[in-house]
Design an enzyme around this catalytic site. Structure first.
Site, mmCIF file in Angstrom:
data_model
loop_
_atom_site.group_PDB
_atom_site.id
_atom_site.type_symbol
_atom_site.label_atom_id
_atom_site.label_comp_id
_atom_site.label_asym_id
_atom_site.label_seq_id
_atom_site.Cartn_x
_atom_site.Cartn_y
_atom_site.Cartn_z
ATOM 1 N N ARG A 67 5.255 9.828 -8.293
ATOM 2 C CA ARG A 67 5.136 8.831 -7.215
ATOM 3 C C ARG A 67 6.073 9.191 -6.061
ATOM 4 O O ARG A 67 5.721 9.096 -4.900
ATOM 5 C CB ARG A 67 5.490 7.435 -7.735
ATOM 6 C CG ARG A 67 4.452 6.911 -8.677
ATOM 7 C CD ARG A 67 4.511 5.408 -8.864
ATOM 8 N NE ARG A 67 3.506 5.034 -9.848
ATOM 9 C CZ ARG A 67 2.233 4.810 -9.561
ATOM 10 N NH1 ARG A 67 1.823 4.853 -8.328
ATOM 11 N NH2 ARG A 67 1.371 4.513 -10.499
ATOM 12 N N LEU A 95 2.138 1.446 -4.389
ATOM 13 C CA LEU A 95 3.264 2.023 -3.634
ATOM 14 C C LEU A 95 4.576 1.469 -4.181
ATOM 15 O O LEU A 95 4.659 0.285 -4.529
ATOM 16 C CB LEU A 95 3.118 1.680 -2.150
ATOM 17 C CG LEU A 95 1.904 2.324 -1.463
ATOM 18 C CD1 LEU A 95 1.617 1.657 -0.122
ATOM 19 C CD2 LEU A 95 2.098 3.826 -1.295
ATOM 20 N N HIS A 111 -7.780 -7.458 -0.559
ATOM 21 C CA HIS A 111 -8.039 -7.551 -2.002
ATOM 22 C C HIS A 111 -9.326 -8.348 -2.206
ATOM 23 O O HIS A 111 -9.476 -9.427 -1.620
ATOM 24 C CB HIS A 111 -6.842 -8.255 -2.652
ATOM 25 C CG HIS A 111 -6.956 -8.424 -4.126
ATOM 26 N ND1 HIS A 111 -6.918 -7.368 -5.004
ATOM 27 C CD2 HIS A 111 -7.112 -9.542 -4.892
ATOM 28 C CE1 HIS A 111 -7.038 -7.828 -6.245
ATOM 29 N NE2 HIS A 111 -7.168 -9.140 -6.196
ATOM 30 N N GLY A 145 5.216 -5.784 -6.015
ATOM 31 C CA GLY A 145 4.323 -6.128 -7.128
ATOM 32 C C GLY A 145 2.898 -5.654 -6.848
ATOM 33 O O GLY A 145 2.624 -5.056 -5.808
ATOM 34 N N GLU A 176 -15.373 -9.075 3.901
ATOM 35 C CA GLU A 176 -14.129 -8.299 4.048
ATOM 36 C C GLU A 176 -14.011 -7.699 5.452
ATOM 37 O O GLU A 176 -12.961 -7.759 6.085
ATOM 38 C CB GLU A 176 -14.093 -7.145 3.038
ATOM 39 C CG GLU A 176 -13.842 -7.565 1.616
ATOM 40 C CD GLU A 176 -13.553 -6.371 0.709
ATOM 41 O OE1 GLU A 176 -12.879 -5.433 1.139
ATOM 42 O OE2 GLU A 176 -14.017 -6.394 -0.449
HETATM 43 C C1 GRF Z 1 -12.801 -3.188 -1.046
HETATM 44 O O1 GRF Z 1 -13.538 -4.054 -1.889
HETATM 45 C C2 GRF Z 1 -11.358 -3.619 -0.941
HETATM 46 O O2 GRF Z 1 -11.180 -5.013 -0.987
HETATM 47 C C3 GRF Z 1 -10.760 -3.004 -2.177
HETATM 48 O O3 GRF Z 1 -11.400 -1.748 -2.289
HETATM 49 C C4 GRF Z 1 -12.685 -1.797 -1.659
HETATM 50 C C5 GRF Z 1 -12.705 -0.714 -0.631
HETATM 51 O O4 GRF Z 1 -13.967 -0.570 -0.019
HETATM 52 N N1 GRF Z 1 -9.319 -2.941 -2.081
HETATM 53 P P1 GRF Z 1 -14.137 0.382 1.247
HETATM 54 O O5 GRF Z 1 -13.577 1.739 0.865
HETATM 55 O O6 GRF Z 1 -13.407 -0.226 2.398
HETATM 56 O O7 GRF Z 1 -15.621 0.442 1.467
#
Ligand code: GRF
Length: 199
Positions: A67, A95, A111, A145, A176
């Protein structure tokens, strides 16, 4: 002023694309510039997408490295670009506080679940297997965390008509893409105001 951001990815990079687009001609325009994209996996499709957009993009492999060695390499690379914020978009690597300490409250993640209810990999699988009628997407700061950092924004994803895992992912990802750029816009404009006041 416009913040210089690096986007870290490991896979398809659809959130990365949404952020790049918003920074060029959308809600993030004038607030940030995507100065580089880094993947820890050579196979990440997002690397080609970033490259096609003319954004300096590299793979810094994490496999077979400690790491510390990986993060030092990443840090030295990011320094070349004078990065203000590190934006994680499907970056599948935890990280350590060593790296986080170099970017206090400047590393942000998305997330695919409510971080108060589910942490770690597989947020959509979790919602689907539990047959949830709705789930949440979370944008949050990174702390030491796993998915425990302060929440910046959340959005509800209605799942009652999603019959397959694919449908859940499809619905969730669309949300997202919108949530991430809106959350970043609010963080960057707030930070910009504070810097202006300080001057
Ligand atoms: C998404 O679902 C994000 O929330 C998670 O990983 C996925 C990444 O998708 N952390 P992408 O590579 O942005 O298409």
């Amino acid at each position: 002023m416009s913040f210089r951001i690096a986007i870290l990815i490991s896979g398809s990079g659809s959130n990365m694309e949404a952020i790049i687009q918003a920074s060029q001609e959308g809600i993030l325009q004038g607030l940030c510039e995507v100065v580089t994209v880094v993947s820890n996996k050579p196979s990440a499709q997002g690397l080609t997408k970033a490259h096609n957009q003319g954004i300096p993009s590299v793979c810094i492999q994490s496999k077979d490295k400690s790491r510390e060695a990986f993060e030092l390499e990443l840090l030295n690379y990011l320094k070349l670009f004078r990065v203000d914020y590190v934006i994680l978009a499907g970056f599948m690597r935890v990280l350590t506080s060593f790296f986080i300490g170099h970017f206090p409250k400047k590393i942000i993640n998305i997330h695919p679940a409510d971080t108060l209810k589910f942490q770690g990999v597989g947020g959509y699988e979790w919602a689907f297997n539990k047959n949830l009628k709705q789930t949440k997407i979370t944008v949050h700061y990174i702390d030491s965390g796993v998915d425990t950092g302060a929440i910046i924004a959340q959005a509800v994803v209605g799942l009652s008509d999603c019959k397959t895992l694919e449908a859940v992912k499809h619905r969730g990802l669309a949300i997202e893409h919108r949530l991430y750029k809106e959350a970043l816009a609010s963080v960057f404009s707030e930070q910009k105001k504070q810097i202006c006041v300080a001057f």
